[in-house]
Design a protein around this motif. Structure first.
Motif, PDB file in Angstrom:
ATOM      1  N   VAL A 301      86.033  12.215  70.140  1.00  0.00           N
ATOM      2  CA  VAL A 301      85.110  13.300  69.814  1.00  0.00           C
ATOM      3  C   VAL A 301      83.776  12.690  69.390  1.00  0.00           C
ATOM      4  O   VAL A 301      83.720  11.889  68.460  1.00  0.00           O
ATOM      5  CB  VAL A 301      85.667  14.177  68.674  1.00  0.00           C
ATOM      6  N   ASP A 302      82.709  13.040  70.079  1.00  0.00           N
ATOM      7  CA  ASP A 302      81.364  12.564  69.740  1.00  0.00           C
ATOM      8  C   ASP A 302      80.924  13.229  68.439  1.00  0.00           C
ATOM      9  O   ASP A 302      80.934  14.448  68.324  1.00  0.00           O
ATOM     10  CB  ASP A 302      80.401  12.913  70.872  1.00  0.00           C
ATOM     11  N   VAL A 303      80.517  12.424  67.433  1.00  0.00           N
ATOM     12  CA  VAL A 303      80.161  12.979  66.129  1.00  0.00           C
ATOM     13  C   VAL A 303      78.704  12.719  65.768  1.00  0.00           C
ATOM     14  O   VAL A 303      78.317  12.846  64.606  1.00  0.00           O
ATOM     15  CB  VAL A 303      81.094  12.422  65.015  1.00  0.00           C
ATOM     16  N   VAL A 304      77.887  12.354  66.743  1.00  0.00           N
ATOM     17  CA  VAL A 304      76.459  12.174  66.493  1.00  0.00           C
ATOM     18  C   VAL A 304      75.861  13.532  66.128  1.00  0.00           C
ATOM     19  O   VAL A 304      76.062  14.524  66.830  1.00  0.00           O
ATOM     20  CB  VAL A 304      75.749  11.591  67.722  1.00  0.00           C
ATOM     21  N   GLY A 305      75.141  13.589  65.017  1.00  0.00           N
ATOM     22  CA  GLY A 305      74.538  14.840  64.565  1.00  0.00           C
ATOM     23  C   GLY A 305      75.445  15.689  63.698  1.00  0.00           C
ATOM     24  O   GLY A 305      75.024  16.748  63.228  1.00  0.00           O
TER      25      GLY A 305
END
Length: 704
Positions: A301-305
């Motif tokens: 899961v991308d968690v940037v931001g």
């Protein structure tokens, strides 16, 4: 008309216009909720909490500063930095609107009026929503339509850049930032289709989270603009966030053993907890950025931001379960988004796992054998529950080190190295008592409060457990109680302090419950017996080692508005100055070895290379030029690594490995067996320095 009303109306008008001029695909718009700015209003509880915060800071903070027009201006600038750290959301017109209140925050805060702070944050939400919509529209057209062949350049750090002149300038900047984001992912090895999918999901998630902004989030940010002008360790915590302040998972039964914080759009590792899963993996380091989290074999899961608390919820989980982290190493240059995956098994961090451990280094110098005892002290701990119930066998740093000293002396060691690298501190009582094992009775640290009153803490035990040669090795992550101990050893002349300048946290905080949330604030400052503060500068070693963290924004001195280094009158203490007489000769011997030591040569070369990369102001948005720059960096890095390997008698590499060799020299193994000095060259060099000391002392004794 008030600024709050003006901003609220302008937000709604702009959003209506946004739906016509910058709309993303209808299907995507319908999939997200409506941005409700009208609900973001301060509550009565928040107003009272703000008044309580103002009064607590005025009366009890160590830094006795007045809440006046001058401080109001600093609160204004701090709040703007929080809302738009890279000056990529607000325009010059926004700043003109806000500037009317630059010198009125003091009056507003003392009246409990939160309207201006809320209105400014509301404008930021509007601008962030516009940027996300712009990005999603651009992505919907396909990233293959973006031109990476021109001569455009992008400013790396916009913290002090001019504000964009108008909406047109904002759109131009946003386009550059998106192109830069795409280019970083291309250079990290991602395919176009993968980048398209990743960024579409990322911006959709960011918009969803933006729409979940609560009144509590705005209040916490606004009040922290006030708190942070006092010092970086003073902070308001909302009721929901108080439990997760600094997200220290070391006390969690379901953690990975890391302290995390937000760093713009990323989640950054601040510290690794001794004996925790993250530290034991030897694959993570402070300042690494977490950009993805996955459970077991699930999709990353991308968690940037993402908000920090949401990232932590993903990282936490049942004991024994597996979490995968996608991490951008801190050692990467600013333009390099290349990441690596780290697999960790969540587990409890037990006291016995964090306890001090001993080992032995063996050397042969000029035909003579030497045995140097090493005691690794990961933290200053004490089992308070056992101590309070009167358990005679309670565990503590001092009791464990006392036992290890006795065991090592029975093995006829020639000197002791106390390893405090990565030791973030802990119990002040333990730092004081541990000092007493080496100096006997006497003061160890001074604590000065906001009124100027100084408390002297000392060890009441007159006995000395170890009289022999002593070295204390520290690094940039040695903080707080570690600095108190190292400073006392240095001031008394009891031993050599070797390594990197320490973190520099020399302040004491207290947490005060409010009617709504809590306030952590600084109420005292530590001083060494010599009267020098450990604040800001830390403890400067007698003999310095190179550090990659020297080229990064790390340590107390890098924090905005950190309290300064200063001095107070010393207290009486008996110092031995004989060591200081020998330090110049010890430095000369160390430098002669370091010039031939492959690890020291490699580290210095890495520092120079990293510094050169970090000093760049602009990056090209031309793909060919950007790839050439990255290739040049990797070729230099490969040449440095192969030079190190050849000097060590190892086979050179054809291409760079994902693992950083510097992570392999972060500490000593968790074993009581003899240590292979080659695995930790900095520890080995500390042993060599102690042997130098023994030889020089023998020469002095012979001459006398």
């Amino acid at each position: 008309m008030t600024l709050s009303t003006t901003l609220r109306k302008s937000c709604l008008i702009a959003l209506l216009c946004l739906g016509v001029g910058n709309a993303v695909a209808d299907e995507a718009v319908s999939a997200i909720p409506v941005l409700d700015l009208e609900s973001l209003q301060p509550t009565r509880e928040q107003m009272i909490a703000s008044l309580n915060t103002v009064e607590l800071l005025r009366r009890h903070h160590y830094n006795r500063i007045r809440l006046d027009d001058e401080l109001s201006s600093e609160v204004f600038d701090t709040y703007l930095r929080q809302l738009d750290p890279q000056r990529s959301l607000f325009t010059e017109a926004d700043i003109r609107d806000f500037s009317e209140y630059r010198y009125k925050f003091d009056d507003l805060l003392q009246a409990g009026d939160l309207s201006v702070g809320f209105a400014m944050h509301t404008r930021q939400i509007q601008r962030a929503d516009q940027r996300i919509a712009f990005a999603r529209q651009l992505l919907s057209e396909g990233i293959d339509k973006l031109d990476f062949s021109g001569d455009q350049m992008i400013l790396i750090d916009r913290e002090k850049a001019d504000w964009p002149a108008d909406d047109s300038a904002l759109h131009s900047l946003w386009r550059q930032q998106i192109k830069d984001e795409v280019l970083r992912l291309k250079l990290a090895g991602r395919e176009t289709e993968s980048i398209q999918e990743l960024l579409e999901k990322r911006y959709a998630n960011q918009q969803k989270r933006l729409y979940q902004t609560r009144s509590e989030d705005i209040f916490q940010n606004y009040i922290n603009a006030l708190a942070q002008v006092y010092d970086p360790h003073t902070q308001y915590m909302s009721p929901d966030n108080a439990e997760n302040f600094d997200i220290n998972m070391s006390l969690s039964l379901e953690g990975i053993g890391a302290v995390l914080q937000s760093d713009n759009d990323h989640t950054k590792i601040v510290r690794l907890v001794p004996a925790g899963p993250a530290e034991k993996s030897k694959q993570l380091a402070p300042a690494d950025r977490i950009i993805g989290v996955a459970q077991g074999n699930s999709e990353m899961v991308d968690v940037v931001g993402w908000r920090l608390d949401e990232v932590v919820k993903l990282i936490r989980g049942p004991k024994g379960s597996t979490v995968r982290l996608e991490v951008i190493p801190a050692s990467n240059p600013p333009s390099d988004m290349t990441s690596r995956e780290v697999v960790l098994v969540r587990e409890a961090v037990k006291l016995e796992d964090q306890a001090a451990k001993s080992s032995v280094l063996e050397f042969n110098e000029q035909g003579q054998d030497y045995r140097i005892g090493v005691i690794e002290v990961p933290g200053f701990y004490i089992d308070f529950k056992a101590y309070r119930r009167g358990d005679p066998d309670y565990r503590s740093t001092t009791r464990d080190v006392r036992r290890l000293l006795s065991e090592l002396q029975e093995q006829n060691i020639d000197g002791i190295v106390l390893d405090l690298r990565n030791n973030g501190g802990g119990s002040l009582q333990e730092a004081t008592e541990l000092t007493g094992l080496f100096i006997g009775q006497g003061p160890s640290v001074l604590v000065r409060d906001a009124k100027g009153q100084v408390q002297v803490l000392d060890d009441p035990d007159a006995g000395v457990v170890y009289h022999g040669p002593l070295a204390v090795i520290v690094n940039k992550l040695s903080a707080s109680a570690s600095e108190i101990f190292a400073g006392a050893v240095q001031d008394y002349g009891r031993g050599l302090v070797i390594g990197e300048p320490t973190f520099g946290k020399g302040t004491v905080q207290s947490i005060q419950p409010l009617n709504h949330g809590e306030l952590k604030f600084t109420l005292a400052k530590f001083y060494r017996v010599s009267g020098q503060s450990t604040q800001n500068r830390g403890v400067v070693p007698d003999i310095l080692y190179p550090s990659l963290l020297e080229t990064a924004d790390f340590g107390e001195s890098s924090l905005p508005r950190a309290l300064p280094w200063d001095t107070i009158p010393p207290v009486p203490y008996k110092a031995d100055n004989m060591l200081q007489v020998l330090v110049p000769q010890l430095i000369d011997r160390h430098k002669a070895r370091a010039e031939k030591n492959p690890e020291f040569i490699y580290t210095m070369a890495r520092i120079d290379l990293n510094r050169a990369m970090q000093e760049r102001e602009y990056l090209p948005l031309n793909e060919e030029r950007r790839r050439a720059e990255q290739q040049e960096f990797e070729e230099k890095l490969l040449a440095m690594e192969n030079a190190r390997r050849r000097a060590l008698g190892e086979e050179p590499l054809e291409k760079l490995e994902k693992e950083d060799p510097l992570l392999e020299t972060a500490g000593i193994p968790d074993t009581d067996d003899e240590v292979d000095a080659a695995k930790d060259p900095f520890l080995a060099e500390t042993g060599h320095i102690l042997i130098d000391l023994l030889q020089l002392q023998a020469q002095v004794a012979k001459a006398g």
